[in-house]
Write an enzyme that holds these catalytic residues in place. Structure first.
Site, PDB file in Angstrom:
ATOM      1  N   SER A 128      84.197 -79.455 122.931  1.00 47.01           N
ATOM      2  CA  SER A 128      83.748 -79.507 124.323  1.00 47.01           C
ATOM      3  C   SER A 128      82.419 -78.807 124.481  1.00 47.01           C
ATOM      4  O   SER A 128      82.121 -77.851 123.786  1.00 47.01           O
ATOM      5  CB  SER A 128      84.767 -78.865 125.259  1.00 47.01           C
ATOM      6  OG  SER A 128      84.244 -78.870 126.580  1.00 47.01           O
ATOM      7  N   LYS A 183      92.402 -80.491 123.890  1.00 50.59           N
ATOM      8  CA  LYS A 183      91.122 -80.973 124.423  1.00 50.59           C
ATOM      9  C   LYS A 183      91.359 -81.902 125.612  1.00 50.59           C
ATOM     10  O   LYS A 183      90.649 -81.856 126.616  1.00 50.59           O
ATOM     11  CB  LYS A 183      90.324 -81.702 123.332  1.00 50.59           C
ATOM     12  CG  LYS A 183      89.068 -82.430 123.814  1.00 50.59           C
ATOM     13  CD  LYS A 183      88.028 -81.454 124.305  1.00 50.59           C
ATOM     14  CE  LYS A 183      86.782 -81.980 124.973  1.00 50.59           C
ATOM     15  NZ  LYS A 183      86.345 -83.301 125.000  1.00 50.59           N
ATOM     16  N   HIS A 186      92.267 -79.811 128.532  1.00 52.55           N
ATOM     17  CA  HIS A 186      91.013 -79.176 128.963  1.00 52.55           C
ATOM     18  C   HIS A 186      90.261 -80.112 129.906  1.00 52.55           C
ATOM     19  O   HIS A 186      89.804 -79.711 130.973  1.00 52.55           O
ATOM     20  CB  HIS A 186      90.154 -78.845 127.737  1.00 52.55           C
ATOM     21  CG  HIS A 186      88.703 -78.596 128.054  1.00 52.55           C
ATOM     22  ND1 HIS A 186      87.824 -79.615 128.333  1.00 52.55           N
ATOM     23  CD2 HIS A 186      87.996 -77.445 128.165  1.00 52.55           C
ATOM     24  CE1 HIS A 186      86.628 -79.094 128.598  1.00 52.55           C
ATOM     25  NE2 HIS A 186      86.711 -77.786 128.502  1.00 52.55           N
ATOM     26  N   ASN A 187      90.136 -81.365 129.515  1.00 52.82           N
ATOM     27  CA  ASN A 187      89.402 -82.313 130.351  1.00 52.82           C
ATOM     28  C   ASN A 187      90.133 -82.568 131.670  1.00 52.82           C
ATOM     29  O   ASN A 187      89.490 -82.739 132.702  1.00 52.82           O
ATOM     30  CB  ASN A 187      89.181 -83.624 129.600  1.00 52.82           C
ATOM     31  CG  ASN A 187      88.112 -83.492 128.525  1.00 52.82           C
ATOM     32  OD1 ASN A 187      87.886 -82.405 128.007  1.00 52.82           O
ATOM     33  ND2 ASN A 187      87.450 -84.583 128.193  1.00 52.82           N
ATOM     34  N   GLU A 190      89.368 -79.790 133.807  1.00 57.32           N
ATOM     35  CA  GLU A 190      87.969 -79.962 134.241  1.00 57.32           C
ATOM     36  C   GLU A 190      87.907 -80.919 135.448  1.00 57.32           C
ATOM     37  O   GLU A 190      87.211 -80.644 136.428  1.00 57.32           O
ATOM     38  CB  GLU A 190      87.182 -80.523 133.048  1.00 57.32           C
ATOM     39  CG  GLU A 190      85.756 -80.927 133.312  1.00 57.32           C
ATOM     40  CD  GLU A 190      85.162 -81.633 132.072  1.00 57.32           C
ATOM     41  OE1 GLU A 190      85.316 -81.119 130.946  1.00 57.32           O
ATOM     42  OE2 GLU A 190      84.556 -82.706 132.243  1.00 57.32           O
TER      43      GLU A 190
HETATM   44  P1  NBP Z   1      79.283 -92.527 120.886  1.00 57.13           P
HETATM   45  O1  NBP Z   1      80.654 -92.289 121.390  1.00 57.13           O
HETATM   46  O2  NBP Z   1      78.330 -93.257 121.747  1.00 57.13           O
HETATM   47  O3  NBP Z   1      79.381 -93.291 119.462  1.00 57.13           O
HETATM   48  C1  NBP Z   1      78.230 -93.722 118.790  1.00 57.13           C
HETATM   49  C2  NBP Z   1      78.374 -93.532 117.296  1.00 57.13           C
HETATM   50  O4  NBP Z   1      79.506 -94.264 116.819  1.00 57.13           O
HETATM   51  C3  NBP Z   1      77.179 -94.035 116.558  1.00 57.13           C
HETATM   52  O5  NBP Z   1      76.939 -93.175 115.471  1.00 57.13           O
HETATM   53  C4  NBP Z   1      77.637 -95.411 116.081  1.00 57.13           C
HETATM   54  O6  NBP Z   1      76.945 -95.877 114.968  1.00 57.13           O
HETATM   55  C5  NBP Z   1      79.060 -95.089 115.731  1.00 57.13           C
HETATM   56  N1  NBP Z   1      79.908 -96.275 115.555  1.00 57.13           N
HETATM   57  C6  NBP Z   1      80.389 -97.161 116.455  1.00 57.13           C
HETATM   58 BR1  NBP Z   1      79.990 -97.166 118.222  1.00 57.13          BR
HETATM   59  N2  NBP Z   1      81.178 -98.095 115.920  1.00 57.13           N
HETATM   60  C7  NBP Z   1      81.213 -97.815 114.610  1.00 57.13           C
HETATM   61  C8  NBP Z   1      81.857 -98.433 113.508  1.00 57.13           C
HETATM   62  N3  NBP Z   1      82.647 -99.492 113.666  1.00 57.13           N
HETATM   63  N4  NBP Z   1      81.663 -97.890 112.292  1.00 57.13           N
HETATM   64  C9  NBP Z   1      80.872 -96.814 112.124  1.00 57.13           C
HETATM   65  N5  NBP Z   1      80.249 -96.187 113.135  1.00 57.13           N
HETATM   66  C10 NBP Z   1      80.412 -96.673 114.370  1.00 57.13           C
HETATM   67  O7  NBP Z   1      78.597 -91.140 120.439  1.00 57.13           O
HETATM   68  P2  NBP Z   1      78.634 -89.675 121.113  1.00 57.13           P
HETATM   69  O8  NBP Z   1      78.389 -89.732 122.580  1.00 57.13           O
HETATM   70  O9  NBP Z   1      77.763 -88.851 120.266  1.00 57.13           O
HETATM   71  O10 NBP Z   1      80.128 -89.204 120.930  1.00 57.13           O
HETATM   72  C11 NBP Z   1      80.747 -89.116 119.656  1.00 57.13           C
HETATM   73  C12 NBP Z   1      82.195 -88.707 119.849  1.00 57.13           C
HETATM   74  O11 NBP Z   1      82.235 -87.423 120.453  1.00 57.13           O
HETATM   75  C13 NBP Z   1      82.969 -89.645 120.766  1.00 57.13           C
HETATM   76  O12 NBP Z   1      84.281 -89.758 120.305  1.00 57.13           O
HETATM   77  C14 NBP Z   1      82.951 -88.929 122.083  1.00 57.13           C
HETATM   78  O13 NBP Z   1      84.047 -89.269 122.905  1.00 57.13           O
HETATM   79  C15 NBP Z   1      83.024 -87.473 121.633  1.00 57.13           C
HETATM   80  N6  NBP Z   1      82.493 -86.504 122.570  1.00 57.13           N
HETATM   81  C16 NBP Z   1      81.378 -86.775 123.292  1.00 57.13           C
HETATM   82  C17 NBP Z   1      80.879 -85.828 124.169  1.00 57.13           C
HETATM   83  C18 NBP Z   1      79.626 -86.108 124.940  1.00 57.13           C
HETATM   84  O14 NBP Z   1      79.266 -85.277 125.777  1.00 57.13           O
HETATM   85  N7  NBP Z   1      78.927 -87.206 124.689  1.00 57.13           N
HETATM   86  C19 NBP Z   1      81.503 -84.595 124.289  1.00 57.13           C
HETATM   87  C20 NBP Z   1      82.618 -84.327 123.513  1.00 57.13           C
HETATM   88  C21 NBP Z   1      83.110 -85.296 122.670  1.00 57.13           C
HETATM   89  P3  NBP Z   1      75.635 -96.811 115.161  1.00 57.13           P
HETATM   90  O15 NBP Z   1      74.496 -95.872 115.368  1.00 57.13           O
HETATM   91  O16 NBP Z   1      75.532 -97.518 113.862  1.00 57.13           O
HETATM   92  O17 NBP Z   1      75.883 -97.709 116.316  1.00 57.13           O
END
Ligand code: NBP
Length: 477
Positions: A128, A183, A186-187, A190
């Site tokens: 988080s 987690k 937590h959400n 939130e």
């Molecule tokens: P995203 O949730 O937007 O995911 C994008 C990533 O997933 C890219 O690296 C993409 O690769 C990869 N990907 C996908 Br889409 N499909 C794929 C596949 N079939 N095989 C391999 N790679 C694949 O990214 P994020 O916002 O950085 O979040 C990452 C994780 O962290 C998520 O589970 C999210 O829920 C969690 N999270 C996010 C936050 C936040 O604030 N954003 C906070 C806490 C947790 P590509 O570049 O090749 O498309």
């Protein structure tokens, strides 16, 4: 094979987490399905530490020190399964896959079970703090086998947020899906926190008659007291922001339809399955959902109701103090409900989660970080078997002092027609818990009447049924 840790999935979260590891002195192997992102990362941030860029899954695995530690930071759901399927055949017994995405804990349990058969450790890890947290120190909630924490823990403790007392905001939460479960809750908490703050804002606006800028100042003041928290702080920032294009308060130019990604909804769905009343969190999820029903709202605009008439200046100031009490009391109830859900999940799945440790790891890095969490930890530390946060003497005392104002705020909200479902649900929960008798007795009578569902008596053991259609004598069931 020189990298101590690897990160695959280099969108905002993965990229920042990889940089965080590197900045803390670890050699980090980095990989992404689309290789250009891997090179972008190294080109842009390579100077921050030691990165090993890998174009293929094979190269990535080969770059990792054994036993391998590999963080998956991709979109939750199908993409996570796809990545695991790609990497698992390349790994060896003793290696660890860490899923840092927002996975559903049921998926995490399944993945952990499947990988365990291959001798691979699987750690479902809640993270988080958004992208800022991932870079500078998130709150980390790892589950999975205890032994993987022995090797992973010191690294996570380094990159995690630190609480005000310097303690790292990470701990081994429990086996398999425990980390992702925590987690998720937590959400959910939130969502509830944000809803309660939203209601406080609306009441200060419509009942007290304050402007957004004035309300921002009120929140700033609250933030110096017991409500001191990240969400109160950013609320003041958002409320004092003025839209550059129109010169209006920013909050007045934003469409009032709240979106959600699903973890709040999961919290409520799982609570229903576990039979835990999380009414405050549920109201928060429903409030977002209601806000999004534009057509329904449009069709309902003409419905009758009172028009809020703002208070005098002196009355408004007194009302603001009452709202602070109502917000604080409702917040205690939200956390009470959330911790109840964690306790119930822990019981159901045999996780043995330390509730005090959970509140401690939320003290820094995450969205719900707040001074308040120190108090929750103290409550559980002094009594680990606390039946509910409301059974803690200090919290009970604070609610006792807040309750008159809490009720007054809800009376004003009701009279003036300003919805406050979070405050109301929290108070109803509180009043229901402390009631001597609940109408559940009548419910049982009705159930016995129409369905012969039987009931228990207050004065003797056993199950009973009344012959409602006959002479209404009572029989043993
Ligand atoms: P995203 O949730 O937007 O995911 C994008 C990533 O997933 C890219 O690296 C993409 O690769 C990869 N990907 C996908 Br889409 N499909 C794929 C596949 N079939 N095989 C391999 N790679 C694949 O990214 P994020 O916002 O950085 O979040 C990452 C994780 O962290 C998520 O589970 C999210 O829920 C969690 N999270 C996010 C936050 C936040 O604030 N954003 C906070 C806490 C947790 P590509 O570049 O090749 O498309």
């Amino acid at each position: 094979s020189s990298a101590q840790i690897g990160v695959t999935g280099l969108a905002v979260m993965g990229r920042n987490l990889a940089r965080n590891f590197a900045r803390n002195g670890y050699t980090v192997a980095v990989h992404n399905r689309t290789a250009s992102k891997t090179h972008d990362l190294v080109n842009e941030f390579g100077h921050e530490g030691d990165f090993v860029a890998a174009e293929t899954a094979k190269d990535f695995v080969a770059a990792l020190e054994r036993p391998r530690r590999l963080v998956v930071m991709v979109k939750a759901g199908g993409p996570t399964d796809a990545v695991i399927e790609e990497f698992a055949p390349l790994l060896e017994p003793g290696d660890t896959i860490i899923d840092g995405g927002n996975a559903h804990f049921v998926d995490t349990r399944r993945r952990e079970r499947q990988l365990r058969e291959q001798g691979i450790h699987f750690v479902g890890m809640g993270v988080s703090g958004g992208e800022e947290g991932a870079l500078n120190g998130p709150s980390i909630m790892p589950g999975g086998p205890k032994e993987s924490y022995d090797s992973l823990g010191p690294m996570l403790e380094k990159i995690s947020a630190k609480a005000s007392d310097g303690a790292p905001c990470v701990t081994h939460v429990g086996p398999d899906g425990a980390g992702h479960f925590v987690k998720m809750v937590h959400n959910g908490i939130e969502y509830a926190d944000m809803q309660l703050i939203g209601e406080a804002y609306q009441l200060l606006r419509d009942v007290a008659g304050y402007s957004p800028a004035q309300i921002a100042d009120i929140f700033r003041t609250w933030n110096t007291g017991r409500l001191d928290s990240y969400l109160i702080e950013i609320t003041a920032e958002v409320l004092s922001h003025v839209d550059a294009a129109t010169g209006k308060p920013f909050v007045d130019v934003v469409v009032d339809q709240a979106e959600q990604k699903g973890t709040g909804r999961w919290t409520v769905q799982i609570a229903l399955d576990l039979g835990v009343p999380v009414s405050g969190i549920a109201e928060a999820v429903f409030a977002r959902s209601l806000s999004g029903h534009a057509g329904l709202r449009e069709a309902s605009r003409g419905l009758a109701g009172p028009k809020p008439s703002p208070l005098s200046e002196a009355e408004a100031a007194a009302f603001a103090d009452r709202v602070e009490q109502a917000l604080y009391a409702s917040k205690i109830v939200s956390y009470t409900q959330g911790f109840h859900e964690i306790a119930a999940g822990s019981e159901e799945y045999g996780w043995d989660i330390d509730l005090g440790a959970v509140s401690a790891l939320w003290r820094g890095g995450c969205i719900i970080r707040a001074a308040f969490l120190d108090r929750i930890r103290a409550a559980y530390d002094s009594r680990p078997d606390l039946p509910s946060l409301l059974s803690d003497e200090t919290f009970a005392q604070e609610i006792a002092e807040a309750q008159d104002d809490w009720r007054e705020v809800l009376i004003a909200a009701t009279r003036q027609g300003v919805p406050a479902p979070g405050f109301a649900a929290a108070l109803a929960y509180y009043d229901a818990l402390r009631a001597d008798r609940l109408p559940a007795a009548l419910t049982q009578g009705q159930r016995d009447y129409f369905g012969a569902h039987t009931y228990r008596r207050t004065d003797r053991e056993g199950s009973f049924h009344t012959l409602w259609g006959g002479d209404r004598t009572e029989v043993d069931a």
